[in-house]
Design a protein around this motif. Structure first.
Motif, PDB file in Angstrom:
ATOM      1  N   PHE A  88      61.462 -28.100 -20.578  1.00 49.37           N
ATOM      2  CA  PHE A  88      60.171 -28.138 -21.258  1.00 49.37           C
ATOM      3  C   PHE A  88      59.140 -28.739 -20.304  1.00 49.37           C
ATOM      4  O   PHE A  88      59.351 -29.844 -19.783  1.00 49.37           O
ATOM      5  N   HIS A  89      58.055 -28.015 -20.069  1.00 46.84           N
ATOM      6  CA  HIS A  89      56.956 -28.570 -19.268  1.00 46.84           C
ATOM      7  C   HIS A  89      55.896 -29.055 -20.248  1.00 46.84           C
ATOM      8  O   HIS A  89      55.258 -28.261 -20.946  1.00 46.84           O
ATOM      9  N   VAL A  90      55.709 -30.377 -20.305  1.00 43.61           N
ATOM     10  CA  VAL A  90      54.890 -30.988 -21.367  1.00 43.61           C
ATOM     11  C   VAL A  90      53.826 -31.899 -20.758  1.00 43.61           C
ATOM     12  O   VAL A  90      53.942 -32.380 -19.627  1.00 43.61           O
ATOM     13  N   SER A  91      52.778 -32.131 -21.547  1.00 45.91           N
ATOM     14  CA  SER A  91      51.697 -33.031 -21.138  1.00 45.91           C
ATOM     15  C   SER A  91      51.910 -34.414 -21.749  1.00 45.91           C
ATOM     16  O   SER A  91      52.474 -34.549 -22.837  1.00 45.91           O
TER      17      SER A  91
ATOM     18  N   GLU B  77      46.581 -22.705 -19.469  1.00 49.73           N
ATOM     19  CA  GLU B  77      48.053 -22.623 -19.455  1.00 49.73           C
ATOM     20  C   GLU B  77      48.700 -23.382 -20.613  1.00 49.73           C
ATOM     21  O   GLU B  77      49.853 -23.130 -20.946  1.00 49.73           O
ATOM     22  N   TRP B  78      47.973 -24.288 -21.233  1.00 46.86           N
ATOM     23  CA  TRP B  78      48.553 -25.150 -22.254  1.00 46.86           C
ATOM     24  C   TRP B  78      48.465 -24.515 -23.636  1.00 46.86           C
ATOM     25  O   TRP B  78      47.456 -23.924 -24.005  1.00 46.86           O
TER      26      TRP B  78
ATOM     27  N   GLY C  83      56.206 -18.304 -16.720  1.00 46.35           N
ATOM     28  CA  GLY C  83      56.478 -18.898 -15.417  1.00 46.35           C
ATOM     29  C   GLY C  83      55.361 -19.759 -14.859  1.00 46.35           C
ATOM     30  O   GLY C  83      55.462 -20.231 -13.724  1.00 46.35           O
ATOM     31  N   ARG C  84      54.315 -20.010 -15.635  1.00 43.68           N
ATOM     32  CA  ARG C  84      53.180 -20.807 -15.140  1.00 43.68           C
ATOM     33  C   ARG C  84      53.222 -22.190 -15.770  1.00 43.68           C
ATOM     34  O   ARG C  84      53.064 -22.342 -16.985  1.00 43.68           O
ATOM     35  N   ALA C  85      53.421 -23.208 -14.963  1.00 46.48           N
ATOM     36  CA  ALA C  85      53.431 -24.591 -15.437  1.00 46.48           C
ATOM     37  C   ALA C  85      52.007 -25.144 -15.408  1.00 46.48           C
ATOM     38  O   ALA C  85      51.268 -24.948 -14.444  1.00 46.48           O
ATOM     39  N   GLY C  86      51.638 -25.824 -16.472  1.00 46.08           N
ATOM     40  CA  GLY C  86      50.300 -26.385 -16.571  1.00 46.08           C
ATOM     41  C   GLY C  86      50.093 -27.567 -15.629  1.00 46.08           C
ATOM     42  O   GLY C  86      51.040 -28.268 -15.253  1.00 46.08           O
ATOM     43  N   THR C  87      48.842 -27.797 -15.240  1.00 51.76           N
ATOM     44  CA  THR C  87      48.503 -28.935 -14.386  1.00 51.76           C
ATOM     45  C   THR C  87      48.189 -30.140 -15.261  1.00 51.76           C
ATOM     46  O   THR C  87      48.346 -30.108 -16.490  1.00 51.76           O
ATOM     47  N   ASN C  88      47.737 -31.214 -14.635  1.00 55.77           N
ATOM     48  CA  ASN C  88      47.338 -32.395 -15.404  1.00 55.77           C
ATOM     49  C   ASN C  88      46.027 -32.189 -16.159  1.00 55.77           C
ATOM     50  O   ASN C  88      45.677 -32.990 -17.025  1.00 55.77           O
TER      51      ASN C  88
END
Length: 457
Positions: free
Chosen positions: A267-270, A238-239, A227-232
Motif C-alpha cells: 500500500f502506498h499511503v500518505s 495520483e492520490w 503503477g504510479r506512486a504518489g509524491t508528498n
C-alpha cells in the motif's frame, strides 16, 4: 548396499503450474516497442474501419517507420469533427500501454497526409470499448506536424488493454493517413478489476474505467493499479482519498483474472498528519476463490502511528502464499482522511490444483497449465528411464563381480558355503533375478586360460 531411489512425481507435477511471483507494476521498465515496426504484430492483428484502397493503403501499411506499398493507412472518408475512423491493433493479451507513437504518410516523398490530433480507444476482456482519458482529463493527443517525423506521446496514466484503436481527429475537413507504434510491456499483475467505496470528490479516482454509482465503483481499473506512486504533494492527481471518522472503514475488493498464489500486498499511503491525513490504523485482508465465500480470519497489517515524518510511504504485508481469486480489503481510518495512490500484489498464477478444483476452475486451470504439465511429464519420464537404466547397469556390474568370486563357479554376493549347483536361479538384494551357471573349467577366475589340476609342462 544398493538403494532404490523414488522420483518425487507429486512434487514435480504440483510445481508444474506454479510460476515465479510477479511483482507489482513497475513503469520504469515498461517502454518496449510492442511490435508494429518489427513485425511481431502480424498483419492479421491490424484492422481498420475502412481504407481508401485496401491493397495500397490498407491497415497492414500502418506500421511506423516502414515504407510498405502506399506508405501508410489512409481511411476512406475525409476526417471531420463528426467522422470517427480508426486503425485497430490487437495485442493478443492484456498489455500495459505506456505510450503511443504516430507518423504520417511519407510515400517516398510523395505523401502529404498526416493526423494532427487523435484519440485512443481500448478494450480488454470483461469491458466494452472505452475512450482513453489522461490524468488531466483530456482525450485528445497531439499527433504530427508533417508526413515524415514520428511523434511519441507518453500515456499518463498507462492503459491496460488487449486491443487499441487510434482514431484520427480534425476540426476541419482533412485527408488523413497514419502509421503507428505502441509502447509498453506485458501485464503480469493479473488484476482484472477492483471495486471500492466511492472516493471523496476532493480526491477522486480520475481514470477509473468501471461502473460508478452513488456509493460504489466496480468492474474497472484506475489509479490504484496504474503503477504510479504518489509524491508528498497530496494535491497531485495520483492520490485517491476517502473522508472518514477515526475507526470507520474503507472497503476495496480486487478481482484477479485467474487463481493467484499471493505472496505480498503493498500500500502506498500518505501521512500528511498536519492536514488530517494519516496512515490507516489497520488493514484486514480476506480471501475468496469464487467471490462469494471469504476466509473468516484475516491477514492484518497494523502500522505504527508516525507523528514525526510526513513523507508518503510503502507499507507491505506477507500473505503467506494464500491462494485466491478475490481479495477483500478493509482499511480502518486513523484520522479525517485516508489517501492511497497504489495497491499492489506480488503473486503467481496457478499455485494449486486442489484449489482450482475447489473453485470450479478445472478447465481454466488446465488451459493455463497444460504446457507446464507436458514439460513436467517429460522430466518425470526421463528420470524414470534414467533410474531403470542405472538399475540394469548395477545388476550387470554385480553379476560380473559375482562371476569372478571363486574358481570355476559364479557365486552370489555373500555366499560363503562353497560351490553352487549349476544353473541355480538367484535373486539379488535389489530384487533383480539372475542365473548362476557353471563356468568353463579351463578358465580361471581372472578370465585367463589356464590348466586346473595339472602341472605346467
Amino acid at each position: 548396499m544398493c538403494r532404490q531411489h523414488r522420483v518425487p512425481v507429486a512434487l514435480l507435477l504440483c510445481a508444474a503450474c506454479w510460476t515465479a511471483p510477479a511483482a507489482a507494476l513497475n513503469l520504469g521498465q515498461c517502454d518496449q516497442s510492442l511490435g508494429m515496426e518489427s513485425g511481431e504484430i502480424a498483419d492479421s492483428q491490424i484492422t481498420a474501419s475502412s481504407s481508401h484502397n485496401e491493397n495500397s493503403v490498407g491497415p497492414h501499411s500502418g506500421r511506423i517507420r516502414t515504407e510498405h506499398r502506399g506508405g501508410a493507412w489512409c481511411p476512406l472518408p475525409v476526417i471531420t469533427a463528426e467522422v470517427r475512423e480508426y486503425l485497430q491493433v490487437d495485442l493478443g493479451r492484456v498489455t500495459v500501454v505506456t505510450a503511443a507513437e504516430t507518423q504520417g504518410r511519407f510515400g517516398n516523398g510523395r505523401g502529404v497526409e498526416w493526423a494532427e490530433r487523435y484519440s485512443l480507444q481500448y478494450w480488454r476482456p470483461g469491458t466494452g470499448w472505452r475512450t482513453y482519458r489522461n490524468a488531466s482529463g483530456h482525450t485528445l493527443l497531439d499527433g504530427n506536424v508533417n508526413s515524415y517525423l514520428a511523434h511519441k506521446t507518453p500515456l499518463d496514466p498507462p492503459m491496460m488493454a488487449s486491443k487499441v484503436r487510434l482514431v484520427p481527429r480534425s476540426e476541419h475537413p482533412r485527408t488523413v493517413c497514419l502509421r503507428a507504434e505502441l509502447h509498453g510491456c506485458p501485464y503480469t499483475d493479473g488484476i482484472d478489476s477492483y471495486s471500492m467505496d466511492l472516493p471523496d470528490p476532493k480526491w477522486p479516482d480520475l481514470t477509473y474505467d468501471g461502473v460508478r454509482s452513488a456509493e460504489i465503483m466496480e468492474k474497472g481499473l484506475g489509479q490504484l493499479a496504474d503503477g504510479r506512486a504518489g509524491t508528498n504533494d497530496i494535491t497531485r492527481p495520483e492520490w485517491v482519498g476517502w473522508q472518514r471518522r477515526p475507526g470507520q472503514l474503507v472497503n476495496i475488493t480486487f478481482r484477479f483474472s485467474s487463481l493467484r498464489e499471493l505472496e505480498t500486498a503493498s500500500f502506498h499511503v500518505s501521512n500528511r498528519f498536519t492536514a488530517g491525513v494519516k496512515l490507516f490504523s489497520l488493514a484486514a485482508l480476506f480471501f475468496s476463490l469464487d467471490g462469494q465465500q471469504y476466509t473468516e480470519s484475516a491477514v492484518t497489517l497494523a502500522p505504527e502511528p508516525d507523528r514525526i515524518f510526513e513523507d508518503s510511504r510503502l507499507l507491505e504485508v506477507s500473505l503467506h502464499r494464500q491462494v485466491a481469486r478475490f481479495v477483500r480489503i478493509q482499511l480502518t481510518a486513523a484520522d479525517s482522511w485516508l489517501l492511497i495512490s497504489e495497491i499492489g500484489f506480488s503473486s503467481a498464477v496457478g499455485a494449486s490444483l486442489l484449489a482450482a478444483v475447489g473453485a470450479g476452475c478445472w478447465q481454466q486451470w488446465v488451459l493455463a497449465c497444460w504446457q507446464r504439465w507436458v514439460l513436467a511429464l517429460v522430466v518425470v519420464g526421463a528420470s524414470l528411464l534414467a533410474a531403470v537404466g542405472a538399475g540394469l547397469l548395477a545388476a550387470e556390474l554385480r553379476l560380473n563381480m559375482q562371476l569372478a568370486a571363486g574358481p570355476g563357479y559364479a557365486r552370489a554376493h555373500g555366499d560363503t558355503y562353497g560351490p553352487l549347483p549349476a544353473d541355480e536361479d538367484k535373486v539379488g538384494l535389489c530384487g533383480e533375478p539372475y542365473r548362476v551357471v557353471r563356468l568353463n573349467a579351463d578358465y580361471d577366475t581372472a578370465g585367463q586360460r589356464g590348466l586346473r589340476g595339472r602341472t605346467p609342462g
